[in-house]
Scaffold this motif. Structure first.
Motif, short mmCIF file in Angstrom:
data_model
loop_
_atom_site.label_atom_id
_atom_site.label_comp_id
_atom_site.label_asym_id
_atom_site.label_seq_id
_atom_site.Cartn_x
_atom_site.Cartn_y
_atom_site.Cartn_z
N ILE A 104 49.46 26.24 -33.49
CA ILE A 104 49.42 25.47 -32.25
C ILE A 104 50.24 26.21 -31.19
CG2 ILE A 104 50.09 23.32 -31.15
CD1 ILE A 104 49.64 22.02 -33.94
N PRO A 105 49.59 26.57 -30.09
CA PRO A 105 50.34 27.32 -29.08
C PRO A 105 51.34 26.44 -28.32
CG PRO A 105 48.13 26.81 -28.29
CD PRO A 105 48.22 26.27 -29.68
N VAL A 106 52.42 27.05 -27.89
CA VAL A 106 53.36 26.34 -27.00
C VAL A 106 53.56 27.21 -25.76
CG1 VAL A 106 54.60 25.08 -28.80
CG2 VAL A 106 55.37 27.35 -28.15
N THR A 107 54.03 26.58 -24.69
CA THR A 107 54.15 27.31 -23.44
C THR A 107 55.60 27.29 -22.96
OG1 THR A 107 53.76 25.35 -22.11
CG2 THR A 107 51.85 26.65 -22.74
N SER A 108 55.95 28.26 -22.13
CA SER A 108 57.28 28.22 -21.53
C SER A 108 57.23 28.74 -20.11
CB SER A 108 58.28 29.03 -22.37
OG SER A 108 57.97 30.40 -22.27
N ALA A 109 58.18 28.25 -19.31
CA ALA A 109 58.25 28.63 -17.90
C ALA A 109 58.68 30.09 -17.77
CB ALA A 109 59.24 27.73 -17.18
N MET A 120 43.50 15.07 -6.73
CA MET A 120 42.66 15.65 -7.78
C MET A 120 42.41 14.65 -8.90
SD MET A 120 44.10 17.19 -10.89
CE MET A 120 45.35 16.40 -11.81
N ARG A 121 41.32 14.86 -9.60
CA ARG A 121 41.03 14.09 -10.80
C ARG A 121 40.62 15.09 -11.88
NH1 ARG A 121 42.96 11.02 -7.91
NH2 ARG A 121 42.32 8.93 -7.27
N ALA A 122 41.06 14.82 -13.07
CA ALA A 122 40.69 15.71 -14.18
C ALA A 122 40.21 14.87 -15.33
CB ALA A 122 41.89 16.55 -14.62
N THR A 123 39.20 15.35 -16.02
CA THR A 123 38.75 14.65 -17.22
C THR A 123 38.70 15.64 -18.38
OG1 THR A 123 37.06 13.22 -18.16
CG2 THR A 123 36.27 15.03 -16.77
N PHE A 124 38.88 15.13 -19.57
CA PHE A 124 38.68 15.94 -20.77
C PHE A 124 38.28 15.00 -21.87
CE2 PHE A 124 42.88 16.23 -18.84
CZ PHE A 124 43.62 15.32 -19.57
N LYS A 182 49.43 14.79 -25.09
CA LYS A 182 50.45 14.04 -25.79
C LYS A 182 51.34 15.00 -26.57
CE LYS A 182 50.52 11.07 -29.68
NZ LYS A 182 49.56 10.58 -30.65
N ARG A 183 50.68 15.95 -27.27
CA ARG A 183 51.42 16.91 -28.08
C ARG A 183 52.37 17.72 -27.20
NH1 ARG A 183 47.43 20.79 -30.73
NH2 ARG A 183 46.36 19.04 -31.63
N GLY A 184 51.92 18.05 -25.97
CA GLY A 184 52.74 18.85 -25.08
C GLY A 184 53.85 18.06 -24.41
N GLY A 185 53.89 16.75 -24.64
CA GLY A 185 54.97 15.94 -24.06
C GLY A 185 54.85 15.69 -22.58
N ARG A 186 53.63 15.87 -22.02
CA ARG A 186 53.52 15.73 -20.58
C ARG A 186 52.60 14.58 -20.17
NH1 ARG A 186 54.12 21.07 -21.53
NH2 ARG A 186 55.78 22.08 -20.34
N ILE A 187 52.37 13.68 -21.08
CA ILE A 187 51.35 12.67 -20.81
C ILE A 187 51.76 11.67 -19.75
CG2 ILE A 187 52.07 11.13 -22.70
CD1 ILE A 187 48.92 10.87 -23.17
N SER A 215 43.74 27.79 -16.68
CA SER A 215 44.50 28.82 -17.36
C SER A 215 44.91 28.37 -18.75
CB SER A 215 45.76 29.15 -16.55
OG SER A 215 46.70 28.10 -16.74
N PRO A 216 45.14 29.32 -19.64
CA PRO A 216 45.55 28.98 -21.00
C PRO A 216 46.76 28.04 -21.06
CG PRO A 216 44.92 31.27 -20.93
CD PRO A 216 44.84 30.76 -19.51
N VAL A 217 47.73 28.24 -20.16
CA VAL A 217 48.92 27.38 -20.23
C VAL A 217 48.52 25.92 -20.03
CG1 VAL A 217 51.00 26.70 -18.98
CG2 VAL A 217 50.69 29.06 -19.68
N ILE A 218 47.61 25.68 -19.09
CA ILE A 218 47.14 24.30 -18.89
C ILE A 218 46.24 23.90 -20.06
CG2 ILE A 218 45.53 22.94 -17.50
CD1 ILE A 218 48.28 23.00 -16.32
N GLY A 219 45.43 24.84 -20.52
CA GLY A 219 44.55 24.55 -21.65
C GLY A 219 45.32 24.08 -22.87
N THR A 220 46.52 24.58 -23.03
CA THR A 220 47.37 24.14 -24.12
C THR A 220 47.58 22.63 -24.05
OG1 THR A 220 48.50 26.24 -23.95
CG2 THR A 220 49.61 24.55 -25.20
N ASN A 221 47.57 22.10 -22.84
CA ASN A 221 47.84 20.68 -22.65
C ASN A 221 46.59 19.82 -22.49
OD1 ASN A 221 50.88 20.35 -22.41
ND2 ASN A 221 50.48 22.12 -21.11
N THR A 222 45.45 20.46 -22.30
CA THR A 222 44.25 19.65 -22.03
C THR A 222 43.18 19.82 -23.09
OG1 THR A 222 43.23 21.42 -20.76
CG2 THR A 222 44.56 19.82 -19.54
#
Lengths: 278, 544
Positions: free
Chosen positions: A57-62, A156-160, A167-172, A258-265
């Protein structure tokens, strides 16, 4: 001329980010022990292929402050005004890193860091308005004013197809109310005050696309629009086509998440961002 | 606990622990008071964070002497100061440490003296002190403590009690001194914060453990006649606020006074505190870059924080206005069957009222559910035409605002619930839910309870029958056959989602081939099967 720096979260198409005057600082992705820079060492396609394999499972960092500081120093050789536009500080430490970097600069140059309060192509459209202002000859203060105005006007609106990644990324954020459905639902989210909020839920992908379409149609006047997808260009094209009566298709920025966002969506994200009036 | 005459550094630290806990409980209320110098609503949070940093350092004090702990407190506050109020607070603790320097133990008299120095230091750190703020409250508290000592009292508890009492009056009086507070109809947030800190310390000194744990600090209500609350709280002038810029300079032979002079023209609300080696700076500037450039020429710069106050203010105003009342709408649904109940619960209903076999809960059952949920505004989904009337009766029986979304079937109820968004207001939600309710087709399959004739349809007892949106439209010899017949009345080529709620496992098995052929014939269809466990109906199907 004001130099603009943004982060790889803004998902702008490369024909824009490769223009002079815009520098993109990548966020980082870790697959286990493997470290990649968003959009540089890892292409979007490669990322989603690996994500769907699901082994690690990928994780991201700033980005680190020094990454920003190096960029400041490099740009300071040719300019004395730098504007940094980052992803919402509620969602990432990128903003903080950009601010701290000011103290690490070796060269002298005025740097303004603006927390966009948004992410993905909504942040991207804010960068677009900034770049246009710079091209029109605006100085740093004027560009900052343009950016602040765009921050208030963009939406903006986003759907997935699942909120699990978010949830896994802690940003829900407040969108957690959409979690846990026994039925299959396609969540629709937005960003408000820098954090993720629920905007709705639809029973099918087709209805979710209808939702995005109706969202844009509810505007009386649209100045900028971006449609982005990760692995579903067909859906993005359909949406662009349906909206062409409202907004010329060739003016729509077509972005890849981008992949970083893809990690969360997850791979089925579809986003519509716009600046305009209701 | 008996009265304390002499206290150690450890007890000073514990006073601060109690004070921080007490303040933390009150932080959101203090945030809401914040209108000066910039109405960005973060005073309580900033003071709490500053106090936390203060504590961290207090626990790192080299020994338990009063002076060592006080010095650690001052250092922790300086390093962790956040926002205007936090920096002033750090200056107050800096003064307190000065007053307690060299002390192994301390008395009420020592504390009163230290408070006096603390209030003087607070004024000194600021370029243009404004009355009606935390500064005034600090000054008044110190004066009360001192006069208690001058009357011959040396007991720390009584000294702090006098300071707290004076603090309460001083906070209540702040609107008389600062017009912007009067306009906003609030007392000063920083003053309230400082008062709350001392009140927390007093709880500790009095040994009021239960009170401190279970109680909650209150916001002081001023008896000064307030002007009407304005829609937008604004500071006195309407200039842009710029950037709240704060950071620490570390270096050698730093001179806070000189730095203050240099920065004076760079912005508003300037605070410069510290000593020769560490100086904390807080300024509201339109040019934070320029401020930082100056700072880097003096030493190394740390803990840089730049916040756009215009944006913070905007957010604060928005948070004060919108959203808040809308969040408290609860949805109640009448549902029979475990599986269906879990579908509704997973989509966010606050209560499920079991319909029983007949789907007929009483008005009383519904009223109980309405009263039980935590919301003042409730939407009821009856999910059966026979329940709508009972639901309407509830409206007259409760003080809560109750709206009935007249869903006649389970699929209508689920569609309406999916359209509900807890972040929107009642009217918007009702409209969206109505639209969703009308967009879904509902099918129910059951066995006839008795023989009958309906129009052209001859029905025998126990024969499978199919309802479409509540109307009997089909009869056949098998359950699956009647479902196929009922589905055939709809244009499935235009449908997107079919959800089948089956009663039990054999129902699921029987329906398998039908689902397979539907998938083949209509590849665009998204078909979902869920165990509904509903009584009476073998299948409930929604078509969207």
């Amino acid at each position: 001329m004001v130099e603009i720096i943004t982060d790889s979260i803004c998902d702008l198409p490369s024909q824009l980010t490769e223009q002079p005057g815009i520098t993109v600082i990548p966020l980082n992705i870790l697959f286990g022990k493997e470290f990649y820079r968003d959009g540089i060492d890892l292409t979007t396609e490669e990322f989603y292929r690996r994500q769907s394999e699901g082994v690690v499972i990928p994780v991201t960092s700033a980005p680190t402050p020094s990454t920003f500081a190096e960029a400041y120093d490099r740009l300071a050789e040719a300019t004395d005004e730098i504007l940094v536009i980052t992803i919402s500080s509620e969602l990432s430490a990128t903003y903080k890193a950009a601010v701290v970097a000011i103290g690490l600069m070796k060269k002298r140059c005025r740097v303004e860091v603006v927390d966009s309060r948004w992410a993905i192509s909504a942040e991207g459209l804010i960068v677009v308005t900034a770049a246009k202002a710079v091209r029109a000859g605006a100085n740093l203060d004027e560009v900052v004013a343009v950016v602040q105005r765009s921050i208030r006007r963009v939406d903006m609106r986003a759907t997935f197809d699942t909120l699990e990644y978010l949830k896994r990324g802690g940003r829900i954020g407040a969108a957690s109310v959409l979690l846990g459905s026994v039925l299959n639902v396609n969540p629709i989210i937005t960003i408000r005050n820098g954090i993720i909020h629920p905007a709705g839920r639809e029973r099918s992908r087709a209805k979710a696309i209808d939702y995005l379409c109706n969202f844009a149609m509810s505007y009386s006047h649209i100045e900028e629009m971006a449609i982005e997808d990760a692995t579903t260009p067909g859906d993005a094209e359909e949406l662009a086509e349906r909206l062409s009566a409202k907004f010329p298709k060739e003016r729509i920025y077509r972005c890849k998440t981008s992949p970083v966002i893809g990690t969360n969506t997850g791979p089925h994200v579809l986003v519509l961002s716009l600046i305009g009036d209701r | 606990m008996s009265q304390v005459k002499l206290l150690s550094g450890r007890e000073l630290r514990d006073m601060f622990v109690a004070a921080t806990d007490w303040l933390e409980k009150n932080a959101p209320e203090v945030d809401a008071l914040n209108v000066f110098p910039v109405p960005d609503g973060d005073t309580g949070t900033n003071m709490t964070l500053t106090m936390r940093s203060t504590l961290e350092e207090a626990f790192r004090a080299p020994d338990h002497s009063t002076s060592a702990v006080a010095e650690a407190i001052a250092k922790g506050a300086l390093m962790g100061a956040r926002g205007n109020s936090g920096v002033i607070l750090s200056q107050i603790w800096h003064g307190l440490a000065k007053g307690l320097a060299g002390k192994e133990l301390f008395t009420g008299r020592d504390f009163a003296k230290a408070l006096t120095i603390a209030s003087m230091e607070a004024y000194k750190g600021i370029d243009n002190p404004v009355e009606g703020t935390i500064l005034t409250v600090a000054k008044d508290m110190a004066a009360a403590a001192r006069s208690q000592v001058d009357n011959g009292e040396d007991d720390i508890m009584l000294v702090v009690e006098a300071a707290v009492k004076a603090g309460r009056e001083s906070v209540a009086n702040t609107p008389n001194l600062l017009a912007v507070l009067k306009e906003a109809g609030v007392v000063d947030a920083g003053g309230q914060g400082l008062y709350t800190i001392l009140e927390g310390a007093l709880h500790y000194l009095k040994g009021e453990v239960a009170e401190a744990q279970l109680g909650k600090p209150g916001i002081i209500v001023s008896n000064v006649p307030m002007l009407a609350k304005t829609a937008q709280m604004m500071a006195a002038d309407e200039n842009p606020y710029g950037y709240c810029t704060s950071f620490i300079i570390k270096g050698q032979e730093l001179d806070p006074d000189k730095i203050r002079l240099k920065l004076k023209k760079k912005g508003e609300s300037l605070i410069v505190v510290g000593d020769k080696s560490v100086v904390r700076i807080h300024i509201h500037s339109l040019d934070p870059g320029g401020v930082l450039h100056m700072a880097t020429s003096l030493g190394t710069v740390h803990h840089v924080s730049i916040q756009n106050m215009d944006e913070q203010h905007q957010d604060f105003v928005e948070a004060q206005q919108g959203d808040i009342p809308a969040a408290d709408i609860g949805v109640i649904a009448v549902v029979s069957g475990e599986g269906l109940a879990s579908v509704f619960t997973s989509l966010g209903v606050m209560a499920v009222v079991p319909g029983g076999r007949t789907m007929n809960p009483s008005t009383k059952d519904l009223l109980q559910a309405v009263e039980a949920v935590a919301s003042d505004k409730v939407i009821i989904l009856p999910n059966n035409k026979n329940v709508i009337l009972a639901a309407r009766q509830v409206q007259a029986l409760t003080e809560k605002t109750v709206k009935i979304m007249p869903t006649r079937t389970i699929p209508q109820g689920i569609a309406a619930l999916l359209a509900f968004n807890s972040e929107l207001d009642m009217e918007t939600n009702l409209q969206a839910m109505k639209k969703a309710r009308l967009a879904v087709k509902s099918i129910a399959i059951a066995r006839a309870a008795r023989s009958t004739q309906l129009g052209k349809l001859q029905i025998k007892r126990r024969q499978p029958i199919g309802f479409l949106d509540g109307r009997l439209v089909a009869v056949a010899d098998s359950l699956v056959g009647v479902l196929a017949k009922t589905l055939a009345r709809l244009d499935l080529a235009k449908a997107e989602v079919i959800t089948v709620y089956y009663q039990n496992d054999s129902g699921r098995l029987e329906i398998g081939p039908l689902i397979g052929s539907l998938r083949e014939k209509y590849p665009q269809l998204q078909i979902e099967l869920l165990r509904g466990e509903q009584p009476h109906y073998n299948y409930i199907v929604s078509v969207e």
